[in-house]
Design an enzyme around this catalytic site. Sequence first.
Site, PDB file in Angstrom:
ATOM      1  N   LYS A   1       0.855  -1.203   0.000  1.00  0.00           N
ATOM      2  CA  LYS A   1       0.000   0.000   0.000  1.00  0.00           C
ATOM      3  C   LYS A   1       0.886   1.247   0.000  1.00  0.00           C
ATOM      4  CE  LYS A   1      -3.338   2.563   2.906  1.00  0.00           C
ATOM      5  NZ  LYS A   1      -4.200   2.538   4.103  1.00  0.00           N
TER       6      LYS A   1
ATOM      7  N   ASP B   1      -2.640  10.127   3.915  1.00  0.00           N
ATOM      8  CA  ASP B   1      -4.039   9.734   4.050  1.00  0.00           C
ATOM      9  C   ASP B   1      -4.769  10.699   4.974  1.00  0.00           C
ATOM     10  OD1 ASP B   1      -6.482   8.509   4.259  1.00  0.00           O
ATOM     11  OD2 ASP B   1      -5.755   6.777   5.427  1.00  0.00           O
TER      12      ASP B   1
ATOM     13  N   LYS C   1     -10.298  12.672   8.372  1.00  0.00           N
ATOM     14  CA  LYS C   1      -9.855  12.245   9.699  1.00  0.00           C
ATOM     15  C   LYS C   1      -9.838  13.436  10.655  1.00  0.00           C
ATOM     16  CE  LYS C   1      -6.747   8.541   8.174  1.00  0.00           C
ATOM     17  NZ  LYS C   1      -7.445   7.435   8.852  1.00  0.00           N
TER      18      LYS C   1
ATOM     19  N   ASP D   1       1.475   6.131   5.710  1.00  0.00           N
ATOM     20  CA  ASP D   1       0.517   5.209   5.098  1.00  0.00           C
ATOM     21  C   ASP D   1       1.067   4.552   3.831  1.00  0.00           C
ATOM     22  OD1 ASP D   1      -1.886   3.968   5.574  1.00  0.00           O
ATOM     23  OD2 ASP D   1      -3.078   5.428   4.456  1.00  0.00           O
TER      24      ASP D   1
ATOM     25  N   ARG E   1      -7.789  -0.415   0.763  1.00  0.00           N
ATOM     26  CA  ARG E   1      -8.328  -1.577   0.043  1.00  0.00           C
ATOM     27  C   ARG E   1      -8.716  -1.217  -1.392  1.00  0.00           C
ATOM     28  NH1 ARG E   1     -12.806  -2.070   4.703  1.00  0.00           N
ATOM     29  NH2 ARG E   1     -11.105  -1.045   5.807  1.00  0.00           N
TER      30      ARG E   1
END
Length: 501
Positions: free
Chosen positions: A274, A279, A286, A297, A360
């Site tokens: 990943k 992020d 967030k 990340d 994902r």
Amino acid sequence: MEFSTQTTASLHQIKTAALAVGVFADGMLSPAADIIDHASNGALREVLKSEFLAKAGTHLALRRLTGVVAARIILIGLGKQDSYNAATHANAEFVFANYCVQAHLSEGVSTLAAIECPNSTMRSRAQAAAVAAGRATYYYDATFGKREHNAAPKLKKIILSVARNQAGQAQQGLSSGGAIAAGMNLARELGNLPGNICTPTYLGQAAKKLAKEFKSLKAEVLERKQIEALKMGSFLSVARGSYEAPAFIILRHSPASAKTAGKTRKAPIVLVGKGITFDAGGISIKPAGNMDEMKYDMCGAASVLGALRAVAEIGLDREIIGLIPSCENLPSGRANKPGDVVTSMSGQTIEILNTDAEGRLVLCDALTYAERFKPAAVIDIATLTGACIVALGHVNSGLFSKDDALAESLLRAGRDTNDTAWRLPLEDAYQEQLHSNFADIANIGGPPAGSVTAACFLSRFTKSYPWAHLDIAGTAWRSGKEKGATGRPVPLLVQYLLDQA
Ligand code: BES
Ligand code: MN
Ligand code: ZN
């Protein structure tokens, strides 16, 4: 770093700035400590009576002992002898290397690997010693205006003192350990670099730089247009939210023997990392607190680059392919919105219920891309879920696989390198949490078992090969005062690949 072995039994005559000898908490001396004690007229036993309790993780420096040529004897506490194991040994080597770094020494000799311990070999202990020394010498200074000149580690050389008939084994361990350490430190550096420097483009350049440095490596970096042509609609939907260009990185290690005609080649092993270089969560943004940590990340990607660097340096006799989908996850007028439906490369449609479950979304297309290599196994590595930190803390990476043999191999590789993982379930019963009324699959499964449903999501894209998923959200970096990337799980990955070659 340079690593070598020496085989003189007369340890008191070794000329070095620092000689590490191990002592146990119950007053037992290691063979090396015994030799030094005799040569120095009992100086060690004297100190052990009162001053030094030899607890694991502690040390005491003794200077200019009479009868001893080394400038310093570093007593290393090993804890109780009956609980001494490979992990204590690895930590003891780190304590010594760290002492050398703090004392601004350029070299040291360690006798610790010569001490037998359960479930280890001279080779594995030497490997652990090299990894420990490599870790101790890591130093971040890329983004300081100027840092004190004197602060950079001067330690350049660690010599292991071993029995003559074990020198060959030790040498092998040192060379794989040195490669693992260099791979870890590359992963740490990429993890620590801020998001405005370590962009997807930067990761692509890092892959190309490795390919220049190592003959066995070939790098290819796909740009947005090429990613579009591959129909990676899920990955691209995340990338769209940012001005920063996405990159799909392919880094391939082909051993020299692969080119020899007629030789039956084993199918490659594919690592997928990943590579979210920052992020923010996207529209499902967030909270502000600690959001800086989301520059990490891309630690899955960094561990793939680190592992490939290591296998290239080792000259591993197995084809290994690294795949890295890399972009930022930001809120913007072009970002994914909750409720959006996107079409993945596999053709499966995905309802994005939370734009912060973006890992994902980029991984699924890379997992589909992996099919073309007809791999023997695919392992993805991702800082995928906060839930994994809740479940396992910062000790174990989360491991998910339906393939027991593959899972066991990875767990063992982790144990053997003190880079442990813990297996979590991946049963079909969890799949129903990913039900969507508007698409083939939803990208979140609600609060229960968040790490498991994330793995279940990925599993839908991995039907055509043996697959395992490592959630490294808790292990890839440390928070707090020691904030920084750890280089995990490079040791686990490289050990697994060494075991498969
Ligand atoms: N990168 C995060 C996971 C993460 C969180 C790693 C904290 C390290 C520390 C990931 O993209 C994410 O945001 N996951 C969400 C998933 C949720 C929306 C289902 C999470 O864990 O909160
Ligand atoms: Mn996220
Ligand atoms: Zn993320």
